[in-house]
Structure formats: C-alpha cells, structure tokens
Design a protein around this motif. Structure first.
Motif, PDB file in Angstrom:
ATOM      1  N   ARG A 281       0.788  -1.344   0.194  1.00  0.00           N
ATOM      2  CA  ARG A 281      -0.047   0.016  -0.049  1.00  0.00           C
ATOM      3  C   ARG A 281       0.965   1.317   0.039  1.00  0.00           C
ATOM      4  O   ARG A 281       0.665   2.074  -0.708  1.00  0.00           O
ATOM      5  CB  ARG A 281      -0.886  -0.033   1.172  1.00  0.00           C
TER       6      ARG A 281
ATOM      7  N   SER B   2       1.104   4.622  -3.028  1.00  0.00           N
ATOM      8  CA  SER B   2       0.733   6.082  -2.527  1.00  0.00           C
ATOM      9  C   SER B   2       1.789   7.079  -3.249  1.00  0.00           C
ATOM     10  O   SER B   2       2.929   6.646  -3.500  1.00  0.00           O
ATOM     11  CB  SER B   2       0.810   6.109  -0.710  1.00  0.00           C
ATOM     12  N   THR B   3       1.343   8.383  -2.922  1.00  0.00           N
ATOM     13  CA  THR B   3       2.396   9.470  -3.504  1.00  0.00           C
ATOM     14  C   THR B   3       3.368   9.624  -2.701  1.00  0.00           C
ATOM     15  O   THR B   3       3.516   9.553  -1.276  1.00  0.00           O
ATOM     16  CB  THR B   3       1.244  10.572  -3.711  1.00  0.00           C
TER      17      THR B   3
ATOM     18  N   ARG C   9       9.906   5.894  -4.040  1.00  0.00           N
ATOM     19  CA  ARG C   9       9.630   5.182  -3.029  1.00  0.00           C
ATOM     20  C   ARG C   9      10.360   4.016  -2.953  1.00  0.00           C
ATOM     21  O   ARG C   9      10.485   3.279  -4.223  1.00  0.00           O
ATOM     22  CB  ARG C   9       7.871   4.749  -3.232  1.00  0.00           C
TER      23      ARG C   9
END
Length: 346
Positions: free
Chosen positions: A129, A133-134, A141
């Motif tokens: 998750r 995400s941003t 990331r």
C-alpha cells in the motif's frame, strides 16, 4: 549505534543503515550507480551473496543516494553512491524516519521476546500500500527487504503484483543470501546483482570499522576464518569462535587417535542453551573441514572418497536431527569425532 537489537543486525555492531562506508564491493556499487545514471533503472534488484559481505549496507547506501539525488540526470559528477552523513535523507534513514523508505524484515515478537520466524504477510501488504501512495519527498518510493529468505510463500505472493506492475519511481532492493532458493516468480522479476565474498584484508578493515573496541589481533584471527564474511569474522572474534576452532583443529590433526579428554571438553562447550552459538559454529567448522577433506581426497581411490562423503552426509543428517528434536548435543559431537576417526583409519 542502534540501542535495541534488530533482526537484521549483529549485536554490538552498527546497523547497516548506520554504516557510511562500503568496503570491497566497488563493482556492485558501480553497477547500481550506472543503472541509476542511465535513467532507466530496473525497478527491482536482488542483491545476492553470502551473509555478512555488505549487501544490506549497499542497499541502504543506494537508498540514501537515490533519495538525496532524485533526478538521475543531475548527479553532479558522482563517482560512487556516497552521500554526506549530514544530508537530510541520510540522517532520516539512519533515524528510521524517512517517509519514502519502507523496510521489510522480521519484527520483534513480544510474546516470545525474540523475533517472528518470518516477515509477516500483514507487514508485506502494508508496504504494498505504501508503494502505491504518492511519494512524500523526492519522488521515489523505496522498499528494502532484508532478507528475501524470510518471506513466507504468502508474503512473497503478496509482493508479486507490485513487482509485476510497479508504480512509477518505485525501487525494490531485496537482499538474498541464497537467491536460487527463492520462488522463481520472485527471481524472474528482479535483476540479480551478485556480491562476492571479501578478501581477508577487506574483512579485517570492515570488522575494525564495525568494532573498534576489539583488538586488531582478535579481529585478525576472526578474519582469517571468516570465509569472506564480516559478520562471521565479528561472530568469531567476539565469542569463543577462534578458540573453539583451535580446539577442534587440534583434535582433527591427531586423527585417527582421539584425545578423549579434549573431545569431552569440546563437547561440553556446545552443550545446553549456553552453548547455542558454539554449537552453530562447530557445525560450520566441521562442514568446512569435511568439504576440504573431500576436495583433498579427489585423487584417492573411489571407496575411500565414498567413505568421506558418507561421513559428511551422516554428520549433516545427525546435526539436523539434533536441532529439530532438541537432542543432547554432547553425544552428537563425540559420535561425529568417532566417525571421523573411523574414516581416517580406513
């Protein structure tokens, strides 16, 4: 240095995220740098090789570099993955507070006061998750998995979808001590970068960097037996490993004669809970000695070579039983020495 022992670190040594210098792995470091500089870096890397050679240090080093230099086309002439210790991403990674880095590893188990035996599948799903995400800071990331062997099948399967269809600017750095044993579906989606065991001089240098409190003589003795692994050198230097190896070597040098008193003394050092570490080291020493004995026997008659192979297999099987069923270790040590003596007389 980390105050609390973590599953991916050695007691009394800095955690890999705290280690600013990578020793003896220039080839692997340059491979990652070149891939990143190209602007087309593969999204998932499998950093393979034996334990204790710098794989985790390289992974954290890469994470610090990418999060410090989020644009691969603006690297200001960088010739390595080194970043300043006071750079904000480096400080945040060391303090485990960087919002764009997730680490998957075995976590403490409060019930057993140890660690979970695997990376929990819920932790894997949380990281999946997170990767979707941003990004909060530099646009990347990053997930470090230490180690991939600690992923149970369910956890590995939970990673597959994001490995197959990664979001933009996501980077996986997976540490593996035995890449060939991973699920083929995981291996096939990663680019394998194999790190080599270190030379003895590099092992000694890295060990001294990690444990400046230990004497050079002690570290040198550990490095000489470390088979290219800094972790192994530190384990040997900080415990009874060096003297245990010396005691075993003295016994084996006298085969087929067995010094009964010395054999019992050696077995006693591996007995009970207090001897856990010594027993693990003894198994490693015996395995290496038998491996070398088999190599030396290659030119001998086939029956003699077969006898050494049978002894090796019997010892390995008995060791597995001792560990699986929590059997008394002293009879195993004495029986194994007896097998070696018998094979030496044949």
């Amino acid at each position: 240095m980390s105050e609390r022992l973590e599953s991916d670190m050695l007691a009394d040594s800095p955690h890999p995220r705290e280690t600013m210098r990578l020793i003896g792995q220039d080839r692997a470091e340059q491979a990652l740098l070149a891939a990143y500089r190209s602007g087309r870096i593969h999204h998932a890397w499998l950093l393979g090789g034996p334990e204790g050679i710098g794989k985790a240090t390289l992974a954290y080093r890469m994470a610090k570099f990418v999060l410090t230099h989020p644009d691969p086309h603006r690297l200001d002439g960088a010739t390595s993955l080194s970043v300043a210790a006071d750079a904000a991403p480096a400080r945040q990674i060391v303090s485990q507070s960087h919002v764009d880095l997730a680490v998957l590893r075995r976590l403490p188990n409060d019930k057993t006061k140890g660690f979970y035996s695997n990376i929990r599948v819920d932790d894997v799903r949380n990281v999946v998750r997170f990767l979707g995400s941003t990004a909060g800071a530099g646009g990347w990331r990053i997930a470090i998995i230490d180690s991939a062997e600690d992923l149970a099948r369910e956890g590995a399967n939970a990673l597959l979808k994001v490995l197959e269809e990664p979001p933009p600017r996501v980077l996986f750095l997976m540490i593996s001590h035995q890449p060939a044993r991973l699920l083929p579906t995981i291996r096939s989606r990663c680019r394998l970068l194999t790190l080599d065991p270190l030379g003895e001089a590099d092992v000694l240098l890295a060990a001294a960097q990690a444990r400046p409190d230990l004497s050079e003589e002690t570290l040198a003795a550990g490095a000489a037996l470390a088979q290219g692994s800094v972790r192994r050198a530190l384990t040997l230097a900080d415990g009874e490993g060096v003297s245990l190896h010396r005691s075993l070597t003295d016994l084996l040098a006298k085969l087929p004669r067995i010094d009964v008193a010395a054999a019992h003394a050696l077995a006693d050092r591996c007995a009970n809970k207090a001897g856990d570490e010594n027993f693990a080291l003894l198994l490693d020493f015996l395995d290496e000695w038998l491996h070398q004995r088999l190599l030396a026997a290659r030119g001998e008659p086939v029956p003699r070579l077969a006898r050494w192979a049978q002894v090796w297999e019997k010892a390995r099987h008995a060791a597995r039983d001792v560990e699986a069923y929590n059997l008394d270790r002293k009879p195993f040590v004495l029986a194994t020495l007896g097998l070696l003596a018998e094979a030496s007389t044949a």
